[in-house]
Design a protein around this motif. Sequence first.
Motif, PDB file in Angstrom:
ATOM      1  N   LYS A   4     -37.879   9.109  29.771  1.00  0.00           N
ATOM      2  CA  LYS A   4     -38.466  10.427  29.564  1.00  0.00           C
ATOM      3  C   LYS A   4     -37.728  11.491  30.373  1.00  0.00           C
ATOM      4  O   LYS A   4     -37.551  12.627  29.910  1.00  0.00           O
ATOM      5  CB  LYS A   4     -39.951  10.402  29.945  1.00  0.00           C
ATOM      6  CG  LYS A   4     -40.821   9.592  28.995  1.00  0.00           C
ATOM      7  CD  LYS A   4     -42.287   9.685  29.392  1.00  0.00           C
ATOM      8  CE  LYS A   4     -43.169   8.895  28.433  1.00  0.00           C
ATOM      9  NZ  LYS A   4     -44.604   8.959  28.814  1.00  0.00           N
ATOM     10  N   ASN A   5     -37.296  11.124  31.575  1.00  0.00           N
ATOM     11  CA  ASN A   5     -36.570  12.075  32.414  1.00  0.00           C
ATOM     12  C   ASN A   5     -35.212  12.434  31.811  1.00  0.00           C
ATOM     13  O   ASN A   5     -34.767  13.584  31.915  1.00  0.00           O
ATOM     14  CB  ASN A   5     -36.381  11.510  33.819  1.00  0.00           C
ATOM     15  CG  ASN A   5     -37.657  11.560  34.639  1.00  0.00           C
ATOM     16  OD1 ASN A   5     -38.561  12.336  34.338  1.00  0.00           O
ATOM     17  ND2 ASN A   5     -37.737  10.734  35.676  1.00  0.00           N
ATOM     18  N   GLN A   6     -34.549  11.451  31.198  1.00  0.00           N
ATOM     19  CA  GLN A   6     -33.266  11.734  30.555  1.00  0.00           C
ATOM     20  C   GLN A   6     -33.446  12.670  29.365  1.00  0.00           C
ATOM     21  O   GLN A   6     -32.673  13.615  29.189  1.00  0.00           O
ATOM     22  CB  GLN A   6     -32.603  10.425  30.107  1.00  0.00           C
ATOM     23  CG  GLN A   6     -32.037   9.596  31.240  1.00  0.00           C
ATOM     24  CD  GLN A   6     -31.485   8.266  30.769  1.00  0.00           C
ATOM     25  OE1 GLN A   6     -32.054   7.622  29.885  1.00  0.00           O
ATOM     26  NE2 GLN A   6     -30.377   7.847  31.359  1.00  0.00           N
ATOM     27  N   ILE A   7     -34.449  12.401  28.562  1.00  0.00           N
ATOM     28  CA  ILE A   7     -34.733  13.275  27.416  1.00  0.00           C
ATOM     29  C   ILE A   7     -35.050  14.689  27.893  1.00  0.00           C
ATOM     30  O   ILE A   7     -34.536  15.676  27.362  1.00  0.00           O
ATOM     31  CB  ILE A   7     -35.909  12.709  26.597  1.00  0.00           C
ATOM     32  CG1 ILE A   7     -35.529  11.361  25.977  1.00  0.00           C
ATOM     33  CG2 ILE A   7     -36.328  13.701  25.507  1.00  0.00           C
ATOM     34  CD1 ILE A   7     -36.697  10.639  25.330  1.00  0.00           C
ATOM     35  N   LYS A   8     -35.878  14.780  28.924  1.00  0.00           N
ATOM     36  CA  LYS A   8     -36.265  16.090  29.461  1.00  0.00           C
ATOM     37  C   LYS A   8     -35.058  16.851  29.990  1.00  0.00           C
ATOM     38  O   LYS A   8     -34.920  18.062  29.756  1.00  0.00           O
ATOM     39  CB  LYS A   8     -37.292  15.895  30.580  1.00  0.00           C
ATOM     40  CG  LYS A   8     -37.823  17.195  31.168  1.00  0.00           C
ATOM     41  CD  LYS A   8     -38.870  16.917  32.236  1.00  0.00           C
ATOM     42  CE  LYS A   8     -39.385  18.216  32.853  1.00  0.00           C
ATOM     43  NZ  LYS A   8     -40.393  17.953  33.920  1.00  0.00           N
ATOM     44  N   LEU A   9     -34.156  16.146  30.677  1.00  0.00           N
ATOM     45  CA  LEU A   9     -32.973  16.804  31.232  1.00  0.00           C
ATOM     46  C   LEU A   9     -32.078  17.340  30.124  1.00  0.00           C
ATOM     47  O   LEU A   9     -31.659  18.506  30.162  1.00  0.00           O
ATOM     48  CB  LEU A   9     -32.187  15.815  32.105  1.00  0.00           C
ATOM     49  CG  LEU A   9     -30.843  16.327  32.641  1.00  0.00           C
ATOM     50  CD1 LEU A   9     -31.037  17.565  33.510  1.00  0.00           C
ATOM     51  CD2 LEU A   9     -30.114  15.237  33.418  1.00  0.00           C
ATOM     52  N   ARG A  11     -32.719  18.068  26.965  1.00  0.00           N
ATOM     53  CA  ARG A  11     -33.329  19.160  26.212  1.00  0.00           C
ATOM     54  C   ARG A  11     -33.427  20.442  27.039  1.00  0.00           C
ATOM     55  O   ARG A  11     -33.337  21.550  26.504  1.00  0.00           O
ATOM     56  CB  ARG A  11     -34.728  18.764  25.720  1.00  0.00           C
ATOM     57  CG  ARG A  11     -34.758  17.577  24.774  1.00  0.00           C
ATOM     58  CD  ARG A  11     -33.828  17.732  23.582  1.00  0.00           C
ATOM     59  NE  ARG A  11     -34.108  18.941  22.803  1.00  0.00           N
ATOM     60  CZ  ARG A  11     -33.417  19.314  21.742  1.00  0.00           C
ATOM     61  NH1 ARG A  11     -32.388  18.590  21.336  1.00  0.00           N
ATOM     62  NH2 ARG A  11     -33.725  20.410  21.085  1.00  0.00           N
ATOM     63  N   SER A  12     -33.601  20.291  28.357  1.00  0.00           N
ATOM     64  CA  SER A  12     -33.705  21.479  29.220  1.00  0.00           C
ATOM     65  C   SER A  12     -32.400  22.264  29.273  1.00  0.00           C
ATOM     66  O   SER A  12     -32.402  23.472  29.524  1.00  0.00           O
ATOM     67  CB  SER A  12     -34.118  21.073  30.639  1.00  0.00           C
ATOM     68  OG  SER A  12     -33.039  20.462  31.345  1.00  0.00           O
ATOM     69  N   ASN A  18     -31.589  26.747  33.104  1.00  0.00           N
ATOM     70  CA  ASN A  18     -31.603  25.337  33.503  1.00  0.00           C
ATOM     71  C   ASN A  18     -30.193  24.806  33.706  1.00  0.00           C
ATOM     72  O   ASN A  18     -29.946  24.014  34.613  1.00  0.00           O
ATOM     73  CB  ASN A  18     -32.342  24.511  32.452  1.00  0.00           C
ATOM     74  CG  ASN A  18     -33.809  24.885  32.343  1.00  0.00           C
ATOM     75  OD1 ASN A  18     -34.401  25.332  33.318  1.00  0.00           O
ATOM     76  ND2 ASN A  18     -34.389  24.725  31.165  1.00  0.00           N
ATOM     77  N   ILE A  66     -32.274  13.701  21.091  1.00  0.00           N
ATOM     78  CA  ILE A  66     -31.756  14.565  22.162  1.00  0.00           C
ATOM     79  C   ILE A  66     -30.649  15.507  21.689  1.00  0.00           C
ATOM     80  O   ILE A  66     -30.262  16.428  22.414  1.00  0.00           O
ATOM     81  CB  ILE A  66     -31.230  13.732  23.354  1.00  0.00           C
ATOM     82  CG1 ILE A  66     -30.114  12.780  22.925  1.00  0.00           C
ATOM     83  CG2 ILE A  66     -32.379  12.989  24.029  1.00  0.00           C
ATOM     84  CD1 ILE A  66     -29.454  12.040  24.075  1.00  0.00           C
TER      85      ILE A  66
END
Length: 238
Positions: A4-9, A11-12, A18, A66
């Motif tokens: 989830k953290n990789q996806i969030k990074l 996309r951010s 960002n 992603i």
Amino acid sequence: MLSKNQIKLVRSLELKKNRKRENLFVAEGPKVVGDLLRTGYRPHTIFSTTPRADAQLVTEEELRHISFLQHPQEVLAIFEMPAAPHPSPASQQLSLALDGIQDPGNLGTIIRIADWFGIGTIYCSPETADVYNPKVVQATMGSIAHVSITYCDLVELLSTAQCPVYGTLLDGDDIYQQPLTPHGIIVMGNEGNGISQAVRPLITNRLLIPNFNPATETAESLNVAIATAITCSEFRRR
């Protein structure tokens, strides 16, 4: 499997704030990613749908999740942003200065054009689109790895330039009839407003790409990327 953290990074990094905070940007496709790796850009993380030693293996569905592309291209990489070069114009080279180019596609295409015509430096005003916008990176088709791009105060830069400063303006002189030097700075202006009022007085050589069909109603103006290609081609043709 993507976390989830990789996806969030990933996309951010669509947003400039960002990218600036993380000092990271996204590149996609074997060509773009390969060119960046070959020219020394430092990868943070590489995701690939095919096995490779330097990448995390992901499924096509995960890559689509992603990717910023409508049709993902096998590999997506997060890269560290390189240190910004110091804006010091080289008097014996030909370079570009972009005064408020807003469209990411135009900026990416102009970078690709500069690469094609052997122009190694582009100076951008602070109002110009961010070179690390995913749409810009993709539009360069890898040329972002070959061209040095610097954001700076164009008025300050051009005021101290020890070389001709060219600019395309509606009240300029026919580019096909003017002497052009193999060195100097070519200024290209905003898509809607052209070269800004602050920069115009610093243009030493005012150029015009003429309309060859003035007798009938035609396009009001050229796309800035197309105008850049025509201008660069004419300089190199000489």
